[in-house]
Design a protein around this motif. Structure first.
Motif, PDB file in Angstrom:
ATOM      1  N   ALA A  46     112.472 -58.022  39.563  1.00  0.00           N
ATOM      2  CA  ALA A  46     111.761 -59.246  39.194  1.00  0.00           C
ATOM      3  C   ALA A  46     112.276 -60.438  40.004  1.00  0.00           C
ATOM      4  O   ALA A  46     111.487 -61.281  40.455  1.00  0.00           O
ATOM      5  CB  ALA A  46     111.898 -59.521  37.695  1.00  0.00           C
ATOM      6  N   PHE A  47     113.581 -60.506  40.208  1.00  0.00           N
ATOM      7  CA  PHE A  47     114.149 -61.588  41.016  1.00  0.00           C
ATOM      8  C   PHE A  47     113.709 -61.462  42.467  1.00  0.00           C
ATOM      9  O   PHE A  47     113.324 -62.459  43.087  1.00  0.00           O
ATOM     10  CB  PHE A  47     115.682 -61.601  40.908  1.00  0.00           C
ATOM     11  N   LEU A 107     123.765 -62.593  40.245  1.00  0.00           N
ATOM     12  CA  LEU A 107     123.003 -62.454  39.001  1.00  0.00           C
ATOM     13  C   LEU A 107     123.899 -61.928  37.883  1.00  0.00           C
ATOM     14  O   LEU A 107     123.822 -62.401  36.742  1.00  0.00           O
ATOM     15  CB  LEU A 107     121.794 -61.539  39.220  1.00  0.00           C
ATOM     16  N   HIS A 108     124.764 -60.974  38.203  1.00  0.00           N
ATOM     17  CA  HIS A 108     125.743 -60.468  37.225  1.00  0.00           C
ATOM     18  C   HIS A 108     126.602 -61.615  36.689  1.00  0.00           C
ATOM     19  O   HIS A 108     126.823 -61.723  35.477  1.00  0.00           O
ATOM     20  CB  HIS A 108     126.610 -59.388  37.881  1.00  0.00           C
ATOM     21  N   LEU A 109     127.097 -62.465  37.589  1.00  0.00           N
ATOM     22  CA  LEU A 109     127.923 -63.594  37.159  1.00  0.00           C
ATOM     23  C   LEU A 109     127.134 -64.541  36.256  1.00  0.00           C
ATOM     24  O   LEU A 109     127.662 -65.036  35.254  1.00  0.00           O
ATOM     25  CB  LEU A 109     128.477 -64.349  38.372  1.00  0.00           C
ATOM     26  N   CYS A 110     125.878 -64.788  36.596  1.00  0.00           N
ATOM     27  CA  CYS A 110     125.031 -65.654  35.764  1.00  0.00           C
ATOM     28  C   CYS A 110     124.794 -65.031  34.385  1.00  0.00           C
ATOM     29  O   CYS A 110     124.900 -65.715  33.360  1.00  0.00           O
ATOM     30  CB  CYS A 110     123.690 -65.914  36.448  1.00  0.00           C
ATOM     31  N   MET A 111     124.481 -63.741  34.371  1.00  0.00           N
ATOM     32  CA  MET A 111     124.241 -63.058  33.091  1.00  0.00           C
ATOM     33  C   MET A 111     125.513 -63.054  32.237  1.00  0.00           C
ATOM     34  O   MET A 111     125.450 -63.263  31.019  1.00  0.00           O
ATOM     35  CB  MET A 111     123.755 -61.627  33.335  1.00  0.00           C
ATOM     36  N   ALA A 121     120.195 -67.455  32.358  1.00  0.00           N
ATOM     37  CA  ALA A 121     120.752 -66.956  33.617  1.00  0.00           C
ATOM     38  C   ALA A 121     119.809 -67.240  34.782  1.00  0.00           C
ATOM     39  O   ALA A 121     120.256 -67.612  35.878  1.00  0.00           O
ATOM     40  CB  ALA A 121     121.041 -65.457  33.513  1.00  0.00           C
ATOM     41  N   ALA A 122     118.509 -67.095  34.564  1.00  0.00           N
ATOM     42  CA  ALA A 122     117.531 -67.388  35.614  1.00  0.00           C
ATOM     43  C   ALA A 122     117.561 -68.874  35.978  1.00  0.00           C
ATOM     44  O   ALA A 122     117.500 -69.234  37.159  1.00  0.00           O
ATOM     45  CB  ALA A 122     116.127 -66.975  35.176  1.00  0.00           C
ATOM     46  N   TYR A 159     110.104 -71.638  37.390  1.00  0.00           N
ATOM     47  CA  TYR A 159     110.882 -70.500  37.877  1.00  0.00           C
ATOM     48  C   TYR A 159     111.264 -69.559  36.733  1.00  0.00           C
ATOM     49  O   TYR A 159     111.093 -68.344  36.830  1.00  0.00           O
ATOM     50  CB  TYR A 159     112.140 -70.991  38.593  1.00  0.00           C
ATOM     51  N   VAL A 160     111.771 -70.109  35.649  1.00  0.00           N
ATOM     52  CA  VAL A 160     112.182 -69.293  34.504  1.00  0.00           C
ATOM     53  C   VAL A 160     110.982 -68.533  33.942  1.00  0.00           C
ATOM     54  O   VAL A 160     111.082 -67.335  33.639  1.00  0.00           O
ATOM     55  CB  VAL A 160     112.878 -70.144  33.418  1.00  0.00           C
ATOM     56  N   LYS A 161     109.840 -69.204  33.836  1.00  0.00           N
ATOM     57  CA  LYS A 161     108.630 -68.524  33.353  1.00  0.00           C
ATOM     58  C   LYS A 161     108.226 -67.393  34.293  1.00  0.00           C
ATOM     59  O   LYS A 161     107.822 -66.322  33.839  1.00  0.00           O
ATOM     60  CB  LYS A 161     107.481 -69.517  33.193  1.00  0.00           C
ATOM     61  N   LYS A 162     108.321 -67.619  35.602  1.00  0.00           N
ATOM     62  CA  LYS A 162     107.973 -66.574  36.567  1.00  0.00           C
ATOM     63  C   LYS A 162     108.899 -65.373  36.426  1.00  0.00           C
ATOM     64  O   LYS A 162     108.449 -64.230  36.405  1.00  0.00           O
ATOM     65  CB  LYS A 162     108.027 -67.122  37.997  1.00  0.00           C
ATOM     66  N   ILE A 163     110.195 -65.632  36.329  1.00  0.00           N
ATOM     67  CA  ILE A 163     111.166 -64.534  36.213  1.00  0.00           C
ATOM     68  C   ILE A 163     110.948 -63.759  34.919  1.00  0.00           C
ATOM     69  O   ILE A 163     110.856 -62.528  34.927  1.00  0.00           O
ATOM     70  CB  ILE A 163     112.625 -65.051  36.284  1.00  0.00           C
TER      71      ILE A 163
END
Length: 177
Positions: A46-47, A107-111, A121-122, A159-163
């Protein structure tokens, strides 16, 4: 009417069409690095779809590069953590494996930082930890100080909605796999 008849007569045509729109183009690399960093491979897809449309040569207006669109500053910081002795350059982000590897780690760090909340996270992947951390301190954006309930900036919100929408689609399309 002809289109409806076509979908009825050709089994799984819609499913095939959806898989063309939401591909797993770099499946082997995505699965490898997603597993390494404890991510759902469909989230990574998705990203990639959102960030670059699966174009490994993608470059944004702020010079973010590669499949997962990383800036030079972020790349240098991450390189110091996971590849300090590898001699990788910012240009190496045009290589799908390097982009997916570094993007998955980030992405792992954000999650991890945002307790597995995909939307928060997104937002951080897009706008940076500093921006998200500041929003988390505001009651109108976060009731618990850990997850965002609102995304006040248009680009961040979009962006968040798209992800999240893309991720939900991937989960639905590939659920039976």
């Amino acid at each position: 009417m002809a289109l409806i008849l076509l979908f009825v007569l050709v089994p799984n045509l819609w499913g095939r069409a959806e898989r063309l729109l939401y591909p797993r183009k770099y499946e082997v690399l995505v699965d490898q690095w997603a597993e390494t960093y404890g991510l759902d491979p469909l989230l990574v897809d998705a990203f990639i779809r959102t960030e670059s449309g699966f174009d490994p040569q993608a470059t944004s207006t702020v010079d973010a590069r590669g499949l997962m669109q990383m800036t030079e500053e972020t790349f240098i910081w991450l390189r110091s953590k996971i590849a300090p002795d590898e001699g990788l350059l910012f240009a190496n982000l045009y290589d799908p494996e390097t982009s997916i590897r570094f993007g998955c780690y980030y992405l792992h760090l954000c999650m991890e930082r945002y307790n597995g909340d995909v939307a928060t996270a997104a937002a951080a992947y897009h706008s940076g930890w500093g921006t998200v951390d500041a929003l988390l301190q505001m009651e109108e954006h976060s009731a618990d100080g850990e997850t965002l309930q609102g995304f006040p900036y248009n680009q961040m919100n979009h962006y968040v909605k798209k992800i999240t929408s893309c991720y939900a689609r991937y989960q639905r399309i590939y659920a039976e796999s």
